[in-house]
Write a protein that holds these residues in place. Structure first.
Motif, mmCIF file in Angstrom:
data_model
loop_
_atom_site.group_PDB
_atom_site.id
_atom_site.type_symbol
_atom_site.label_atom_id
_atom_site.label_comp_id
_atom_site.label_asym_id
_atom_site.label_seq_id
_atom_site.Cartn_x
_atom_site.Cartn_y
_atom_site.Cartn_z
ATOM 1 N N GLN A 1 11.085 8.018 -7.532
ATOM 2 C CA GLN A 1 10.091 8.421 -6.547
ATOM 3 C C GLN A 1 9.292 7.198 -6.100
ATOM 4 O OE1 GLN A 1 7.427 11.449 -7.925
ATOM 5 N NE2 GLN A 1 6.155 11.345 -6.113
ATOM 6 N N VAL A 2 9.189 7.018 -4.809
ATOM 7 C CA VAL A 2 8.459 5.878 -4.249
ATOM 8 C C VAL A 2 6.973 6.203 -4.233
ATOM 9 C CG1 VAL A 2 8.139 4.438 -2.215
ATOM 10 C CG2 VAL A 2 10.425 5.225 -2.820
ATOM 11 N N LYS A 3 6.193 5.296 -4.772
ATOM 12 C CA LYS A 3 4.740 5.491 -4.799
ATOM 13 C C LYS A 3 4.121 5.015 -3.496
ATOM 14 C CE LYS A 3 3.628 5.081 -9.684
ATOM 15 N NZ LYS A 3 2.758 4.382 -10.639
ATOM 16 N N ILE A 4 3.060 5.672 -3.088
ATOM 17 C CA ILE A 4 2.253 5.206 -1.968
ATOM 18 C C ILE A 4 1.544 3.935 -2.410
ATOM 19 C CG2 ILE A 4 0.210 5.709 -0.561
ATOM 20 C CD1 ILE A 4 1.038 8.670 -0.690
ATOM 21 N N GLN A 5 1.541 2.927 -1.538
ATOM 22 C CA GLN A 5 0.885 1.655 -1.809
ATOM 23 C C GLN A 5 -0.463 1.640 -1.090
ATOM 24 O OE1 GLN A 5 2.504 -0.789 -3.802
ATOM 25 N NE2 GLN A 5 3.926 0.912 -4.099
ATOM 26 N N ALA A 6 -1.548 1.658 -1.859
ATOM 27 C CA ALA A 6 -2.888 1.668 -1.278
ATOM 28 C C ALA A 6 -3.585 0.337 -1.538
ATOM 29 C CB ALA A 6 -3.714 2.803 -1.862
ATOM 30 N N LEU A 7 -4.344 -0.104 -0.562
ATOM 31 C CA LEU A 7 -5.203 -1.275 -0.720
ATOM 32 C C LEU A 7 -6.641 -0.780 -0.675
ATOM 33 C CD1 LEU A 7 -5.580 -4.349 -0.946
ATOM 34 C CD2 LEU A 7 -5.582 -4.425 1.558
ATOM 35 N N LEU A 8 -7.365 -0.987 -1.765
ATOM 36 C CA LEU A 8 -8.761 -0.579 -1.869
ATOM 37 C C LEU A 8 -9.629 -1.816 -1.705
ATOM 38 C CD1 LEU A 8 -11.069 1.386 -2.536
ATOM 39 C CD2 LEU A 8 -10.524 1.059 -4.958
ATOM 40 N N VAL A 9 -10.499 -1.801 -0.694
ATOM 41 C CA VAL A 9 -11.385 -2.926 -0.419
ATOM 42 C C VAL A 9 -12.800 -2.488 -0.784
ATOM 43 C CG1 VAL A 9 -12.046 -4.664 1.282
ATOM 44 C CG2 VAL A 9 -9.849 -3.472 1.525
ATOM 45 N N GLU A 10 -13.269 -2.966 -1.936
ATOM 46 C CA GLU A 10 -14.547 -2.501 -2.496
ATOM 47 C C GLU A 10 -15.186 -3.632 -3.292
ATOM 48 O OE1 GLU A 10 -17.687 -1.068 -3.387
ATOM 49 O OE2 GLU A 10 -16.551 0.662 -2.661
ATOM 50 N N ASP A 11 -16.401 -4.020 -2.912
ATOM 51 C CA ASP A 11 -17.068 -5.135 -3.601
ATOM 52 C C ASP A 11 -17.771 -4.714 -4.884
ATOM 53 O OD1 ASP A 11 -18.963 -3.801 -1.875
ATOM 54 O OD2 ASP A 11 -20.350 -5.441 -2.268
#
Length: 107
Positions: A1-11
């Motif tokens: 199963q291919v995972k969703i790739q998320a980029l979280l931009v949080e300081d």
């Protein structure tokens, strides 16, 4: 199963860690960066499926980061979701794929 790739931009380290763990529990692969410049550099190397973007960050804030994403032909179609304590009206950011965020989630 291919995972969703998320980029979280949080300081904020605590908020970033918490949100990343929640996403991982839902089988989403998350990369966390702390500002918009770092986010844009990462996106130039590996295009995420989705971006979760804080608006209040030092150096290169969410609004500037969003503008750069939407101006870039290779990145502009990526769904971007604001996850922020800021009020959308105060930030002057539209909801809509062409120039704004896909949705606004207030912390």
């Amino acid at each position: 199963q291919v995972k969703i790739q998320a980029l979280l931009v949080e300081d904020n380290l605590n908020e970033g860690t918490l949100l990343a763990e929640i996403l991982r529990l839902h089988n989403i692969d998350v990369q966390v960066v702390q500002d918009g410049i770092e986010a844009l550099l990462i996106m130039g190397i590996k295009r995420p499926d989705v971006v979760l973007l804080d608006m209040n960050m030092p150096n290169f804030d969410g609004k500037r980061t969003l503008e750069q994403i939407r101006k870039n032909a290779l990145l502009k179609s990526i769904p971007v979701y604001a996850v922020t304590g800021s009020d959308r009206a105060d930030m002057g950011i539209a909801i809509g794929e062409s120039e704004g965020v896909n949705a606004w989630f207030q912390k």
